[in-house]
Design a protein around this motif. Structure first.
Motif, PDB file in Angstrom:
ATOM      1  N   THR A   7      81.846  20.105  -4.008  1.00 42.85           N
ATOM      2  CA  THR A   7      81.300  18.750  -3.955  1.00 42.85           C
ATOM      3  C   THR A   7      81.214  18.220  -5.379  1.00 42.85           C
ATOM      4  O   THR A   7      80.688  18.898  -6.271  1.00 42.85           O
ATOM      5  CB  THR A   7      79.897  18.733  -3.319  1.00 42.85           C
ATOM      6  N   PHE A   8      81.735  17.027  -5.574  1.00 40.28           N
ATOM      7  CA  PHE A   8      81.676  16.392  -6.903  1.00 40.28           C
ATOM      8  C   PHE A   8      80.833  15.130  -6.808  1.00 40.28           C
ATOM      9  O   PHE A   8      80.952  14.368  -5.850  1.00 40.28           O
ATOM     10  CB  PHE A   8      83.081  16.031  -7.389  1.00 40.28           C
ATOM     11  N   TYR A  53      93.470  21.366   1.507  1.00 38.19           N
ATOM     12  CA  TYR A  53      92.152  20.756   1.393  1.00 38.19           C
ATOM     13  C   TYR A  53      92.150  19.413   2.128  1.00 38.19           C
ATOM     14  O   TYR A  53      93.171  18.724   2.193  1.00 38.19           O
ATOM     15  CB  TYR A  53      91.792  20.483  -0.073  1.00 38.19           C
ATOM     16  N   VAL A  54      90.998  19.034   2.651  1.00 37.04           N
ATOM     17  CA  VAL A  54      90.745  17.692   3.174  1.00 37.04           C
ATOM     18  C   VAL A  54      89.597  17.115   2.357  1.00 37.04           C
ATOM     19  O   VAL A  54      88.547  17.764   2.216  1.00 37.04           O
ATOM     20  CB  VAL A  54      90.375  17.714   4.669  1.00 37.04           C
ATOM     21  N   VAL A  55      89.792  15.909   1.820  1.00 40.36           N
ATOM     22  CA  VAL A  55      88.811  15.324   0.898  1.00 40.36           C
ATOM     23  C   VAL A  55      88.408  13.938   1.382  1.00 40.36           C
ATOM     24  O   VAL A  55      89.247  13.160   1.839  1.00 40.36           O
ATOM     25  CB  VAL A  55      89.390  15.263  -0.535  1.00 40.36           C
ATOM     26  N   ILE A  56      87.126  13.620   1.258  1.00 35.94           N
ATOM     27  CA  ILE A  56      86.603  12.317   1.677  1.00 35.94           C
ATOM     28  C   ILE A  56      85.557  11.840   0.664  1.00 35.94           C
ATOM     29  O   ILE A  56      84.781  12.645   0.143  1.00 35.94           O
ATOM     30  CB  ILE A  56      85.970  12.409   3.091  1.00 35.94           C
ATOM     31  N   ALA A  57      85.560  10.544   0.379  1.00 36.51           N
ATOM     32  CA  ALA A  57      84.504   9.925  -0.426  1.00 36.51           C
ATOM     33  C   ALA A  57      83.333   9.609   0.485  1.00 36.51           C
ATOM     34  O   ALA A  57      83.489   8.939   1.507  1.00 36.51           O
ATOM     35  CB  ALA A  57      85.022   8.647  -1.083  1.00 36.51           C
ATOM     36  N   ASP A 110      76.985   9.391  -3.890  1.00 36.33           N
ATOM     37  CA  ASP A 110      78.025   9.371  -4.924  1.00 36.33           C
ATOM     38  C   ASP A 110      78.889  10.620  -4.826  1.00 36.33           C
ATOM     39  O   ASP A 110      79.287  11.200  -5.820  1.00 36.33           O
ATOM     40  CB  ASP A 110      77.398   9.270  -6.316  1.00 36.33           C
ATOM     41  N   TYR A 111      79.198  11.020  -3.600  1.00 35.38           N
ATOM     42  CA  TYR A 111      79.838  12.315  -3.353  1.00 35.38           C
ATOM     43  C   TYR A 111      81.331  12.181  -3.082  1.00 35.38           C
ATOM     44  O   TYR A 111      81.786  11.289  -2.368  1.00 35.38           O
ATOM     45  CB  TYR A 111      79.212  12.999  -2.144  1.00 35.38           C
ATOM     46  N   LEU A 112      82.086  13.124  -3.617  1.00 37.12           N
ATOM     47  CA  LEU A 112      83.440  13.408  -3.180  1.00 37.12           C
ATOM     48  C   LEU A 112      83.404  14.843  -2.678  1.00 37.12           C
ATOM     49  O   LEU A 112      83.026  15.754  -3.418  1.00 37.12           O
ATOM     50  CB  LEU A 112      84.439  13.258  -4.335  1.00 37.12           C
TER      51      LEU A 112
END
Length: 649
Positions: free
Chosen positions: A64-65, A624-628, A641-643
Motif C-alpha cells: 500500500t502506498f 498485480y492488480v492496482v487501484i487508486a 490517499d491510497y494506491l
C-alpha cells in the motif's frame, strides 16, 4: 514565417540530441500497462492469465502506498470536491500516476516504494470546476513506429490549473528544454480551463483537451484541442470544435446572431490514438450552456461528437455526431474504444462510442461510417420559448441500450413509492430526449449515464464489450431569469437543487435527481438495479449478461440492497484470465467478476472508496492488480490517499 519554421526545426533537432540517452531496460518476466487504457485505443484488456477464477479468492494486499494528499488539502476546501480518479501506468517496472491536485508519483511496481514525486504547486484557492486528475502519459509511446529522434522517456501530466508539464521518467525533474522550463501554459489565449485527463501520445506529438464548468454562461471558454511537440513543447496545431467563420465546415449548423460566441464543446475525457493511421479520436461535449440552446440553434457540428483528426496536421478526417443540438449534457464522457470488429467474416478497424444515453455506436475507424445500422428517429419538441430541439436523434438499432430507458415509480415502502409517483406526475416526461421545460423535465438516462466517464473495455477472446452503467434519472427545470427570485421563494426543492446561471440566456438551470437520502441510505425513486456491470456480445448483438454492481445501504439491515446496485464512477478492465476487475461503487469495494457469465468471484473492502479504474501488470513473474482508493468529495464517499496493489500469495 519560413524563418520561424526553420528555427523550430533546428530547435527540435537540438533538443532531441541533448535529451537522448539509453532506454532503461524492462525487468524480466514483465508485462506492462503503458497507457491509461493499456493500449492507446483504450481496450483496457490485459493478456495476463496468472490470476483467474480458480485462484482470485487468494488475492492479498502486496503493498500500500500513500500520497499524503489529504495533508496537502489542509487550510482549503479541496476535500469538498477532490476525487482520486487516477489509473496508474506501468513502464520499466515503475508505476506513474497523478493525484487530484496533479502531483505526480513514481512507485516501484514490485514493492510499492516511492522512487520520486513531483509537485506542480497548484494553487487550491482558485476557481477550479473539478479537482481530479485521471492519470499521466509516457513518451515515447511503446511500439509507436512514428517516433523519431530521442529515446529518453518522459512523463507528461496536464494539470487542473492548465499546464502541460514534461518530466524525466527516471528523476521526476522537469525537462528544461520543453516549453518554458518544462511547462507549457494551456490557458494562454484560451481562458480559465483545466485538464483532468492524461494527454494522448502519438509519434512525437502530445494532444490535450480541456475541462470547464460550462453551465454558468453562454459564451464560455473555447473548447480547443491542441497538439504540442513532445520534444520542444512547440504548438503544432489547434482545433476548435465550434466553427467560427463562414466557410468553415459545419458553420451552417450553428444558427443565430450569437452562435459563433458559444463556448465549450470541449474534450475533457480521454483521447484515443492510432499511430498506424496517424489519427486521434476526440470525444467532444455539449456546447455551453448544457441545457439551453436558443443562442445556438441548429445541429451544432462538431459538438457532442466523435471526431477523427489527422495527428500530423490537425485536419478533421471524419466526424460522427452522437447527439444533435445537445440539450441534455450528454457529453461524450468515455474514451473512444479502438478495436478489431468482425463484420461478415471480415475484420474491420473500428471505434466503439459508449454514451450517457446508454447507446453504443460502432463506427469504421477510417471513415466514421456506422458498421452497425443507425437510424434517425423523431424526438419530442421543446416547449421553451426561443428553443428549437432538433427534430431527430441517432439511434443504434442492432445493439441493446443500457441504463434507465423508461421511468416508473419505486419505493422501499408503499409510502415511498407514492411520493416517487407524485414527483413523476408533476414532471414532463416523453421518453428519452424529453427536452428541458419550465415545468421541469424528467431525463432518462440522466447526465451521469448510462455509460459515464468510466467507459468500456473489450475482451477480444470472448468478443464481449463490458461496461459499468448508472441508472439514475435527472430532473431538469429552466426558470425565467426575470422571475427567478419569485420562483424559488417558497419552493424548498428548487432552493436545494443545483443552480447553473446560464448567463447570456433568458433562463437559469435547476438540476436535481430522482433519489432520496435518509437514515436508510440513498434510494432511487425508480426501480433497481441502480448500478450494473453489463456485457454486450458483439458477435450476436445481444446483452450477454448484466449484474448489480455494489450497494448504497447497510446490507446488514437491508440485505436485499446487494441486488439493488450502486451509483458508480470509474471503469472496469478485462484480462485473458477470464476476469473483469472493477471498483467504482459507493460501498468502497474492489471486485472481480467472471467474464463468461458476470458471476461475482471476489470482493475486498478498500481503505477508502475507489472511484477510479484499476489496472494490472506483471513484474518479476508476478501479476498485480492496482487501484487508486481516495474517494470522491462531491459524492461524499470515504476520502483517502491510497494506491493499493494486490497479488497472489
Amino acid at each position: 514565417m519560413k524563418n520561424q519554421l526553420i528555427h523550430l526545426i533546428i530547435l527540435s533537432l537540438l533538443s532531441v540530441a541533448v535529451c537522448a540517452q539509453p532506454v532503461q531496460k524492462q525487468p524480466a518476466n514483465s508485462v506492462e500497462w503503458p497507457a491509461y487504457g493499456n493500449d492507446a485505443g483504450g481496450m483496457r484488456f490485459s493478456p495476463l492469465t496468472q490470476i483467474n477464477p480458480g485462484n482470485v479468492k487468494q488475492l492479498t494486499v502486496a503493498w500500500t502506498f500513500r500520497t499524503g494528499e489529504l495533508e496537502h488539502y489542509k487550510g482549503t476546501s479541496a476535500e469538498e470536491k477532490a476525487a482520486f480518479e487516477a489509473t496508474p501506468i506501468m513502464v520499466d517496472g515503475t508505476l506513474f500516476f497523478s493525484t487530484p491536485t496533479s502531483r505526480v508519483f513514481a512507485v516501484d511496481a514490485a514493492t510499492g516504494q516511492k522512487k520520486w514525486d513531483y509537485n506542480p504547486d497548484v494553487y487550491l484557492r482558485q476557481d477550479l470546476s473539478e479537482l481530479t486528475s485521471r492519470g499521466v502519459s509516457v513518451w515515447p509511446a511503446p511500439n509507436d513506429k512514428q517516433v523519431t529522434g530521442g529515446t529518453s522517456k518522459r512523463i507528461f501530466v496536464a494539470t487542473i490549473d492548465g499546464r502541460l508539464i514534461a518530466l524525466d521518467a527516471l528523476t521526476g525533474k522537469p525537462i528544461a528544454t520543453f516549453g518554458k522550463a518544462g511547462s507549457v501554459d494551456l490557458r494562454a489565449g484560451v481562458g480559465n480551463i483545466s485538464v483532468t485527463s492524461p494527454p494522448a501520445i502519438i509519434g512525437n506529438t502530445v494532444v490535450v483537451g480541456s475541462s470547464m464548468g460550462d453551465n454558468q454562461r453562454f459564451n464560455y471558454d473555447r473548447g480547443v484541442v491542441r497538439a504540442y511537440d513532445a520534444v520542444t513543447g512547440a504548438l503544432r496545431w489547434s482545433w476548435d470544435p465550434i466553427p467560427r467563420l463562414k466557410g468553415e465546415a459545419g458553420f451552417e449548423t450553428w444558427k443565430g446572431p450569437n452562435a459563433n460566441q458559444t463556448g465549450a464543446a470541449n474534450a475533457w475525457s480521454i483521447i484515443s490514438a492510432d499511430a498506424e493511421r496517424d489519427l486521434v479520436f476526440i470525444p467532444t461535449t455539449s456546447p455551453s450552456p448544457d441545457y439551453y440552446g436558443g443562442e445556438r440553434l441548429g445541429k451544432n457540428l462538431y459538438a457532442s461528437s466523435i471526431v477523427a483528426i489527422r495527428a500530423s496536421t490537425g485536419k478533421v478526417v471524419w466526424s460522427f455526431q452522437t447527439v444533435h443540438h445537445d440539450l441534455w449534457d450528454y457529453d461524450n464522457a468515455s474514451q473512444p474504444l479502438l478495436f478489431p470488429f468482425t463484420l461478415n467474416g471480415k475484420t474491420v478497424p473500428a471505434v466503439a462510442a459508449g454514451t450517457k444515453m446508454g447507446f453504443v455506436f460502432i463506427l469504421n475507424r477510417e471513415t466514421g461510417v456506422p458498421l452497425l445500422l443507425v437510424e434517425e428517429r423523431p424526438v419530442p419538441k421543446s416547449t421553451i420559448p426561443g428553443e428549437e430541439a432538433f427534430p431527430t436523434q441517432p439511434f443504434p438499432t442492432m445493439l441493446p441500450a443500457l441504463g434507465l430507458q423508461k421511468v416508473e415509480a419505486w419505493g422501499m415502502t408503499p409510502a415511498d413509492k407514492a411520493i416517487a409517483q407524485k414527483r413523476i406526475d408533476g414532471l414532463l416526461y416523453q421518453g428519452i430526449y424529453t427536452p428541458p421545460s419550465l415545468q421541469g423535465s424528467l431525463m432518462t438516462p440522466g447526465n451521469v449515464g448510462g455509460i459515464h466517464w468510466g467507459g468500456m473495455c473489450y475482451d477480444p477472446t470472448s468478443g464481449l464489450l463490458i461496461t459499468n452503467v448508472n441508472r439514475m434519472a435527472a430532473v431538469i427545470r429552466l426558470l425565467e431569469r426575470e422571475k427567478l427570485a419569485e420562483s424559488v421563494k417558497n419552493d424548498q426543492d428548487l432552493l436545494r437543487a443545483e443552480t447553473g446561471m446560464q448567463s447570456g440566456t433568458p433562463y437559469v438551470l435547476k438540476r436535481s435527481y430522482m433519489f432520496t437520502r435518509d437514515e436508510r441510505g440513498i434510494q432511487m425513486q425508480t426501480p433497481p438495479p441502480w448500478g450494473t456491470l453489463a456485457a454486450i456480445n458483439l458477435k450476436k448483438g445481444t446483452l450477454e449478461w448484466e449484474v448489480p454492481l455494489g450497494y448504497m445501504m447497510d446490507i446488514n439491515k437491508y440485505p436485499e440492497a446487494k441486488q439493488w446496485g450502486s451509483l458508480n464512477f470509474g471503469g472496469a478492465i478485462a484480462t485473458a484470465g477470464g476476469l473483469v476487475f472493477v471498483a467504482a461503487s459507493l460501498d468502497g469495494h474492489l471486485r472481480a467478476f467472471k467474464t463468461q457469465d458476470g458471476s461475482l468471484q471476489w470482493e475486498v473492502p478498500l481503505p477508502a472508496s475507489g472511484q477510479a479504474t484499476p489496472m494490472t501488470y506483471q513484474v518479476n513473474g508476478q501479476q498485480y492488480v492496482v487501484i487508486a482508493a481516495g474517494g470522491h468529495g462531491k459524492l461524499g464517499t470515504k476520502l483517502g490517499d491510497y494506491l493499493v496493489g494486490y497479488r497472489l500469495p
